[in-house]
Design a protein around this motif. Structure first.
Motif, PDB file in Angstrom:
ATOM      1  N   VAL A 178       0.833  -1.210   0.000  1.00  0.00           N
ATOM      2  CA  VAL A 178       0.000   0.000   0.000  1.00  0.00           C
ATOM      3  C   VAL A 178       0.863   1.254   0.000  1.00  0.00           C
ATOM      4  N   THR A 179       1.937   1.227   0.773  1.00  0.00           N
ATOM      5  CA  THR A 179       2.799   2.411   0.853  1.00  0.00           C
ATOM      6  C   THR A 179       3.437   2.697  -0.506  1.00  0.00           C
ATOM      7  N   VAL A 180       3.850   1.639  -1.203  1.00  0.00           N
ATOM      8  CA  VAL A 180       4.470   1.809  -2.522  1.00  0.00           C
ATOM      9  C   VAL A 180       3.424   2.238  -3.546  1.00  0.00           C
ATOM     10  N   ASP A 181       2.235   1.648  -3.473  1.00  0.00           N
ATOM     11  CA  ASP A 181       1.165   2.020  -4.410  1.00  0.00           C
ATOM     12  C   ASP A 181       0.835   3.509  -4.295  1.00  0.00           C
ATOM     13  N   GLN A 182       0.748   4.005  -3.067  1.00  0.00           N
ATOM     14  CA  GLN A 182       0.413   5.420  -2.878  1.00  0.00           C
ATOM     15  C   GLN A 182       1.471   6.325  -3.507  1.00  0.00           C
ATOM     16  N   LEU A 183       2.732   5.950  -3.317  1.00  0.00           N
ATOM     17  CA  LEU A 183       3.813   6.731  -3.916  1.00  0.00           C
ATOM     18  C   LEU A 183       3.730   6.703  -5.435  1.00  0.00           C
ATOM     19  N   GLN A 184       3.539   5.521  -5.998  1.00  0.00           N
ATOM     20  CA  GLN A 184       3.549   5.387  -7.453  1.00  0.00           C
ATOM     21  C   GLN A 184       2.269   5.919  -8.099  1.00  0.00           C
ATOM     22  N   ASP A 185       1.196   6.035  -7.323  1.00  0.00           N
ATOM     23  CA  ASP A 185      -0.046   6.625  -7.831  1.00  0.00           C
ATOM     24  C   ASP A 185      -0.026   8.153  -7.765  1.00  0.00           C
ATOM     25  N   THR A 186       1.001   8.710  -7.148  1.00  0.00           N
ATOM     26  CA  THR A 186       1.095  10.167  -7.021  1.00  0.00           C
ATOM     27  C   THR A 186       1.221  10.810  -8.395  1.00  0.00           C
ATOM     28  N   LYS A 187       0.466  11.898  -8.592  1.00  0.00           N
ATOM     29  CA  LYS A 187       0.500  12.634  -9.855  1.00  0.00           C
ATOM     30  C   LYS A 187       1.602  13.689  -9.784  1.00  0.00           C
ATOM     31  N   PRO A 188       2.616  13.597 -10.644  1.00  0.00           N
ATOM     32  CA  PRO A 188       3.696  14.585 -10.603  1.00  0.00           C
ATOM     33  C   PRO A 188       3.168  15.996 -10.858  1.00  0.00           C
ATOM     34  N   SER A 189       3.485  16.907  -9.964  1.00  0.00           N
ATOM     35  CA  SER A 189       3.054  18.298 -10.094  1.00  0.00           C
ATOM     36  C   SER A 189       3.925  19.143  -9.182  1.00  0.00           C
ATOM     37  N   ILE A 190       3.773  20.443  -9.281  1.00  0.00           N
ATOM     38  CA  ILE A 190       4.513  21.335  -8.389  1.00  0.00           C
ATOM     39  C   ILE A 190       4.105  21.083  -6.940  1.00  0.00           C
ATOM     40  N   ALA A 191       2.834  20.756  -6.739  1.00  0.00           N
ATOM     41  CA  ALA A 191       2.341  20.505  -5.376  1.00  0.00           C
ATOM     42  C   ALA A 191       2.999  19.273  -4.770  1.00  0.00           C
TER      43      ALA A 191
END
Length: 459
Positions: free
Chosen positions: A394-407
């Motif tokens: 779950v921890t890895v999924d959350q990181l990899q699901d992150t949308k790259p942005s300035i935020a």
């Protein structure tokens, strides 16, 4: 974020660093020291060679406990893997203590070849003149950055240039007591996703002996809850298009977070366990709170120390927005400027070794930090551990699901420790009944004063 932050010391120490590093008319220049070798016209010193005829370099770090044991093992493995270089890992105390020691020799031939610096020290290190950007060695060697985790690299990139090599990386996650969910008639496999979901679930979980939800009184979690809404922390595109001049975290996204916490606090479903990581973790393991936010690096310990089944979920987000993801936390490795070329080469070879799947797999299992090379998760030892602890996925999924942005890239300001203390004060006042917008505005004003002083000093 396993290390406990000593906020008062951080504020004094890092501000002193900023003032000292910026006394030259050129803000990017290193402190003037004879024989520093930092100017192009200076001749660099010869590399240090040990009795075995190997180039020997120092690696200053702030890892303790199991992290230090794992790091020592990695260094030993590198030293045995080749015959040209020897790395000496040297513990320097906390992140703040390491930076304080670095101030007197940074950018000179006496500086350690490699330095570990926490993520909120990134802006300071870039401006210090102490370092060679990692991009220089990547380009010269043709190193393929695509093999590394994009959402970890992004924090340490500025204008497309990677300044340091990610090392111990973590993000926040939400942990919850599955047994308590069952007793409250809730689905233990379905964690709340939005602020409204958490508020409703916390009310159902609340008992005479247990609070529904808690969050450490710590600025990092606030930053993450703002970013996952797509909100920025400071202007100038989160300080990445230029030096930030003011905080913007007191806008709609920040207010959403404070109202979210305030509603549960007033309802009596929020447990305030202060600023100590050990206290909030103990409260969860002893059944005093059913849900809380922690570092992904703390998941294994929570599972092993709790007498109930532990669930892991993504951090919540405001109801009216789509989840954007998380900002990476932890620390990275920096290359010294001013040392011998052969010492830089030794440091670069070590960093490449450090990023291999085999090494990253062991680091991930030893410490709970992410593997910066995702191929590590395909190693058999990781797959076996994940079968035992599926929560890690779950921890890895959350990181990899992150949308790259300035935020989600994260903010860059040299006075982050001071700003985090402003948020801590604001949260403490909020829990005492103060108005959410008022305390947020006060935190922004305090951050603005710190930014103004730092920018004036830099000029």
């Amino acid at each position: 974020m396993k290390k406990r932050m000593r906020i008062g010391f951080i504020m004094v120490a890092l501000l002193a660093l900023i003032l000292a590093a910026c006394t030259n008319s050129d803000p990017g220049a290193a402190p003037e020291k004879s024989g520093s070798g930092t100017d192009d016209g200076d001749k660099k010193s010869e590399a240090a060679v040990n009795d075995e005829g190997k180039v020997e370099i120092e690696f200053w770090h702030a890892m303790s406990g199991s992290g230090q044991e794992s790091l020592d093992s990695i260094v030993e493995g590198f030293n045995e893997s080749q015959g040209d270089y020897t790395v000496k890992a040297e513990f320097q105390g906390s992140y703040e203590e390491l930076l304080t020691k670095l101030r007197s020799i940074g950018g000179t031939k006496d500086a350690p070849a490699i330095m570990q610096v926490f993520e909120i020290g990134t802006k300071y290190m870039i401006d210090s003149g102490y370092i060679e950007p990692m991009q220089k060695f990547i380009d010269e060697d043709g190193y393929d950055l695509e093999q590394l985790e994009e959402n970890i690299l992004n924090y340490y990139r500025v204008d497309g240039e990677l300044y340091s090599m990610p090392f111990n990386s973590s993000t926040p996650v939400m942990l919850y007591n599955k047994d308590a969910f069952k007793e409250a008639g809730l689905d233990p496999e379905k964690a709340p996703e939005t602020f409204a979901d958490v508020i409703d679930t916390a009310a159902k979980l609340k008992t005479d002996d247990m609070y529904g939800f808690s969050m450490l009184t710590y600025g990092w979690f606030f930053e993450e809850l703002v970013a996952t809404q797509g909100g920025l922390y400071v202007n100038e595109e989160n300080g990445r298009s230029g030096d930030a001049t003011e905080a913007v975290f007191n806008g709609a996204e920040g207010l959403n977070v404070f109202r979210f916490l305030n509603e549960m606090n007033k309802a009596g479903t929020f447990g305030n366990f202060g600023t100590n990581w050990d206290d909030i973790r103990a409260a969860f393991s002893s059944g005093k709170v059913a849900m809380y936010m922690d570092s992904s690096a703390g998941v294994a310990n929570a599972i092993n120390s709790s007498p109930f089944e532990v669930g892991v979920a993504y951090i919540p987000h405001a109801d009216e927005v789509e989840r954007q993801g998380v900002i990476i936390g932890g620390a990275s490795l920096w290359m010294s400027k001013g040392i011998a070329d052969e010492e830089q080469k030794a440091a670069w070879e070590f960093m490449k070794y450090l990023t291999t799947p085999e090494v990253q797999a062991q680091w991930h299992l030893d410490t709970g930090y992410f593997a910066i090379n995702p191929d590590a998760y395909e190693e058999d030892i990781v797959k076996e551990k994940w079968d035992e602890y599926p929560q890690f996925q779950v921890t890895v999924d959350q990181l990899q699901d992150t949308k790259p942005s300035i935020a989600t890239q994260g903010a860059l300001i040299s006075v982050f420790p001071e700003s985090r203390q402003q948020i801590v004060t604001a949260l403490e006042n909020l829990y005492q009944g103060a108005d959410p917008q008022k305390v947020l505005d006060e935190a922004a004003e305090g951050t603005n004063r710190a930014i103004e002083i730092a920018n004036k000093t830099k000029q």
